[in-house]
Scaffold this active site. Structure first.
Site, PDB file in Angstrom:
ATOM      1  N   CYS A 122       0.812  -1.229   0.000  1.00 45.56           N
ATOM      2  CA  CYS A 122       0.000   0.000   0.000  1.00 45.56           C
ATOM      3  C   CYS A 122       0.839   1.271   0.000  1.00 45.56           C
ATOM      4  O   CYS A 122       0.468   2.265  -0.622  1.00 45.56           O
ATOM      5  CB  CYS A 122      -0.987  -0.005   1.168  1.00 45.56           C
ATOM      6  SG  CYS A 122      -0.247  -0.099   2.799  1.00 45.56           S
ATOM      7  N   ASP A 297      -7.967   5.493  -1.505  1.00 44.38           N
ATOM      8  CA  ASP A 297      -7.570   4.307  -0.754  1.00 44.38           C
ATOM      9  C   ASP A 297      -7.036   3.222  -1.690  1.00 44.38           C
ATOM     10  O   ASP A 297      -7.755   2.759  -2.575  1.00 44.38           O
ATOM     11  CB  ASP A 297      -8.780   3.780   0.019  1.00 44.38           C
ATOM     12  CG  ASP A 297      -8.423   2.711   1.032  1.00 44.38           C
ATOM     13  OD1 ASP A 297      -7.307   2.161   0.968  1.00 44.38           O
ATOM     14  OD2 ASP A 297      -9.268   2.413   1.899  1.00 44.38           O
ATOM     15  N   HIS A 299      -6.389   0.138  -0.966  1.00 46.81           N
ATOM     16  CA  HIS A 299      -6.625  -1.202  -0.443  1.00 46.81           C
ATOM     17  C   HIS A 299      -7.743  -1.966  -1.139  1.00 46.81           C
ATOM     18  O   HIS A 299      -8.018  -3.114  -0.795  1.00 46.81           O
ATOM     19  CB  HIS A 299      -6.896  -1.135   1.064  1.00 46.81           C
ATOM     20  CG  HIS A 299      -5.753  -0.557   1.838  1.00 46.81           C
ATOM     21  ND1 HIS A 299      -5.639   0.795   2.081  1.00 46.81           N
ATOM     22  CD2 HIS A 299      -4.665  -1.135   2.373  1.00 46.81           C
ATOM     23  CE1 HIS A 299      -4.518   1.012   2.762  1.00 46.81           C
ATOM     24  NE2 HIS A 299      -3.917  -0.136   2.948  1.00 46.81           N
TER      25      HIS A 299
END
Length: 450
Positions: A122, A297, A299
């Protein structure tokens, strides 16, 4: 009203922009709502109110957000060979976060290769996002906006540089390869802000076609040595310079002393974003409203870009959904990115940030600068493996564990782990009991002198 809630969640941005307060997106300023917004509608139902808000959001704001480039976890990409001393690519958690059939197939046919960056990539993805938006600004200008009905070929070519294969110059594979050569970091180990900065510098300096030939990084502070910048612009007055600052602005949260400066950075015309996030995840911050930071994000898992057609790949790299996080909830360890195009901008940048509590301008680097070598030891940069990630229930590094040195692969000299910012009015004190290995080293901020 559950139906309206689902609609708002699908749109992704309904509850993330307040009715009041100017919105700043990488230096651009927006009113949150249209002039025709229905702010006079009274309702006690938050879902309906949110739906009304999304209808009236400023379209210029939405277009800007949608034009930001970002990257996410990918699966089934070109395999990265495991280092024999590094973490294993196979973990039970992958069965839940990836297609279990894919995970099982990889485990049976090639258990010594990584086919996904789930759980460890990430910070690399947010670093790629920061870099991609910097290159987009150089190649296409800050005013560039995507067209929902067609692909922009110039931007598509830019984004392709980040595809997940070693043959693409700015791929995750080459981030891993670069840092392995610099510090010995192994595939599957979690990158910290400093490792990400070093990889970006290495990759763009080896790829002049990206348009950014100069990169100055600071892996322990936000110090800028003016003589180094002067040499760059003396050689080329119109040079593009990327500044990357890996900083730590507190112990377990950002010290409120720095809030104003973080907002000033994101509202400046030089900002290309911040890679950092919460204690459990690294995020790409691109703007703010009031005291809330907006982020994309990484993820959300997607299949390999090499398995997509051009349109699907193009759309998968643009931030149509975003969220917000109050600055008080943000992890203090982060990577700040700023782009300066030419000597004139450098002069303006210097004036703009001369009173910053984060960025410091120094005439020249001292000969005895402890951080000149950027601290390349493996244990010094918040290395976080997939195995420890699963134990800690999050992809982002645990600050407390880092400070204690419990994840270090080898003993380090005192204080070298810390990525603290050396600001003008902050004193950092290291408290420890060397006789007791169970007592953590702690950074204590003494604000009495601020």
């Amino acid at each position: 009203m559950e139906f309206l809630s689902r609609i708002s969640q699908h749109l992704g941005i309904v509850e993330d922009v307040d009715r009041d307060g100017t919105v700043f997106i990488l230096g651009k300023e927006y009113a949150p709502l249209n002039n025709k917004s229905r702010t006079d509608v009274e309702t006690d139902d938050s879902a309906l109110e949110s739906l009304i808000n999304i209808v009236s959001l400023n379209p210029g704001l939405l277009s800007d957000v949608h034009s930001r480039v970002f990257f996410t976890y990918r699966t089934q990409f070109t395999p990265i060979r495991r280092n024999e001393n590094g973490p294993s690519p196979i973990n039970f958690t992958l069965f839940f976060r990836d297609n279990p059939i894919n995970t099982l197939e990889n485990a049976l046919t090639d258990p010594d290769s990584f086919y996904s960056d789930i759980g460890w990539g990430c910070m690399i993805r947010t670093g790629q996002a920061l870099l991609a938006n910097a290159i987009q600004r150089v190649k296409l200008a800050r005013e560039f906006r995507i067209n929902a009905s067609r692909i922009d070929d110039n931007e598509l070519n830019l984004i392709r540089w980040f595809q997940d294969d070693v043959k693409y110059p700015l791929s995750l594979h080459n981030f891993v390869k670069a840092e392995e050569k610099i510090s010995g970091m192994k595939p599957g180990q979690w990158f910290g802000p400093s490792a990400t900065a070093r990889s970006i510098k290495t990759l763009i300096e080896g790829f002049p076609l990206c348009g950014i030939k100069n990169c100055i990084i600071s892996t322990q502070s936000a110090d800028i040595y003016e003589d180094e910048v002067t040499r760059i612009f003396h050689k080329d007055r119109d040079a593009n310079l990327l500044l990357l600052f890996a900083v730590r602005l507190g112990v377990d949260k950002i010290n409120s002393l720095y809030w104003k400066d973080i907002f000033k950075i994101l509202s400046s015309p030089y900002s290309v974003g911040i890679a950092g996030g919460k204690p459990s995840s690294s995020l790409y911050f691109f703007g703010y409203q009031n005291e809330n930071l907006f982020y994309l994000d990484p993820h959300n898992t997607q299949q390999s870009s090499l398995m997509m057609d051009d349109l699907e790949f193009y759309r998968s790299c643009h931030g149509h959904k975003f969220n917000k996080l109050h600055i008080s909830e943000t992890d203090p360890s982060m990577l700040l990115g700023m782009l300066i195009s030419g000597k004139n901008e450098w002069d303006q940048f210097h004036t703009y940030f001369r009173d910053s509590q984060i960025i410091q301008f120094l005439t020249t680097r001292p000969e005895n600068d402890l951080y000149q070598s950027a601290n390349m030891s493996v244990g010094s940069d918040s290395i976080h493996s997939l195995e420890s990630d699963i134990q800690d229930t999050g992809e982002y590094v645990d600050v407390g564990t880092l400070v204690s040195g419990k994840q270090m692969s080898s003993p380090q000299p005192k204080d070298e782990e810390f990525e603290d910012v050396k600001c003008k009015s902050q004193r950092i004190i290291v408290c420890e009991d060397p006789a007791d290995p169970e007592v953590e080293q702690v950074l204590v901020e003494d604000s009495s002198s601020c």
